[in-house]
Design an enzyme around this catalytic site. Structure first.
Site, short mmCIF file in Angstrom:
data_model
loop_
_atom_site.label_atom_id
_atom_site.label_comp_id
_atom_site.label_asym_id
_atom_site.label_seq_id
_atom_site.Cartn_x
_atom_site.Cartn_y
_atom_site.Cartn_z
N ALA A 154 0.84 -1.20 0.00
CA ALA A 154 0.00 0.00 0.00
C ALA A 154 0.87 1.25 0.00
O ALA A 154 0.66 2.17 -0.80
CB ALA A 154 -0.92 0.00 1.22
N TYR A 155 1.85 1.29 0.88
CA TYR A 155 2.74 2.45 0.97
C TYR A 155 3.53 2.63 -0.32
O TYR A 155 3.63 3.74 -0.85
CB TYR A 155 3.69 2.25 2.15
CG TYR A 155 4.62 3.42 2.41
CD1 TYR A 155 4.14 4.59 2.99
CD2 TYR A 155 5.97 3.35 2.09
CE1 TYR A 155 4.99 5.66 3.23
CE2 TYR A 155 6.82 4.41 2.33
CZ TYR A 155 6.33 5.56 2.90
OH TYR A 155 7.17 6.62 3.14
N SER A 156 4.07 1.54 -0.85
CA SER A 156 4.85 1.61 -2.10
C SER A 156 3.97 2.09 -3.25
O SER A 156 4.40 2.92 -4.07
CB SER A 156 5.44 0.24 -2.43
OG SER A 156 6.31 -0.21 -1.41
#
Length: 248
Positions: A154-156
């Protein structure tokens, strides 16, 4: 440490109550700018405001993932001041987990804050910059947006989206005196590391040829230059500050 000239400039810094955002605000104030820090944590905002005790510092409680919240805050600010600089720094890493086990609601929350938050702020503030034919926007992405971190899909994905947004918006505004750039730091000594498992933090560090985490003052020096009039040509670009982890 180089002194940047940000006199007579007003900057909005999201996620400004701690970490990168707070250090950026301090450097901006020392460089002569008026700093408006946004954060969702009102207690931290009040604490920081009292500690800095600077008449050029103001704050707003803002949830950047909420478009209505952002729009109302921007409309209030531009009644009294232009917004010359926007630092899209607010973000969360979320938990570390394989994609197929990732909680759907948390995955969505990370995208909303890190990517939609950047979109919301740009959408609301850019018209004021166009009106004045001046602006500097810096989107804080991450080396994860270029390399992709395992167990942080999600962060990437959100940070990769912020990089794409930067390139698109920078090109859309290239005929104006508005620069839009992104920075991609590797891990730094901020509280965001506390959100990650020790194993994940050690894995991040092992990828950095410099053999250490980024110091906050190193990061804010790059932000200050990108936010200054000296940066009169670079736009739609990604500036790496990963200690050699990424070389493109």
């Amino acid at each position: 440490m180089h002194q940047f000239d940000l006199k007579n400039r007003t900057a909005v810094i999201t996620g400004g109550a701690q970490g990168f955002g707070l250090d950026i605000a301090k450097r901006f104030l020392n460089s002569g700018a008026k700093a408006i820090i946004w954060d969702i944590d009102e207690n931290e905002l009040i604490k920081v405001s009292k500690e800095l005790n600077n008449t050029n510092l103001t704050y707003h409680v803002v949830d950047v993932s909420n478009f209505k919240d952002v729009k109302e805050t921007v409309d209030e600010i531009i009644k009294f001041s232009n917004i010359d600089i926007l630092i899209n720094n607010a973000g969360i890493t979320g938990s570390t987990s394989s994609l197929w086990d990732y909680d759907v609601d948390e995955w969505s929350k990370i995208i909303k804050i890190n990517l939609m938050g950047t979109f919301n702020c740009c959408k609301c503030i850019v018209p004021n910059m166009i009106k004045n034919n001046y602006g500097r926007i810096v989107n804080v992405a991450s080396v994860a947006g270029k390399d992709g971190n395992a167990n942080a899909s999600a962060y990437s994905s959100a940070k990769a989206g912020a990089i794409g947004l930067t390139k698109s918006l920078g090109k859309e505004l290239a005929d104006k005196n508005i620069a839009v750039n992104a920075v991609t730091p590797a891990g730094a000594k901020t509280r965001i590391l506390d959100q990650m498992s020790k194993e994940h933090v050690n894995r991040m560090l092992s990828k950095v040829p410099r053999g250490r985490f980024l110091e906050i003052n190193e990061f804010t020096s790059l932000i200050c230059w990108l936010s200054s009039e000296e940066n009169s040509f670079s736009t739609a670009a990604v500036f790496d500050i990963s200690g050699g982890r990424s070389t493109y």
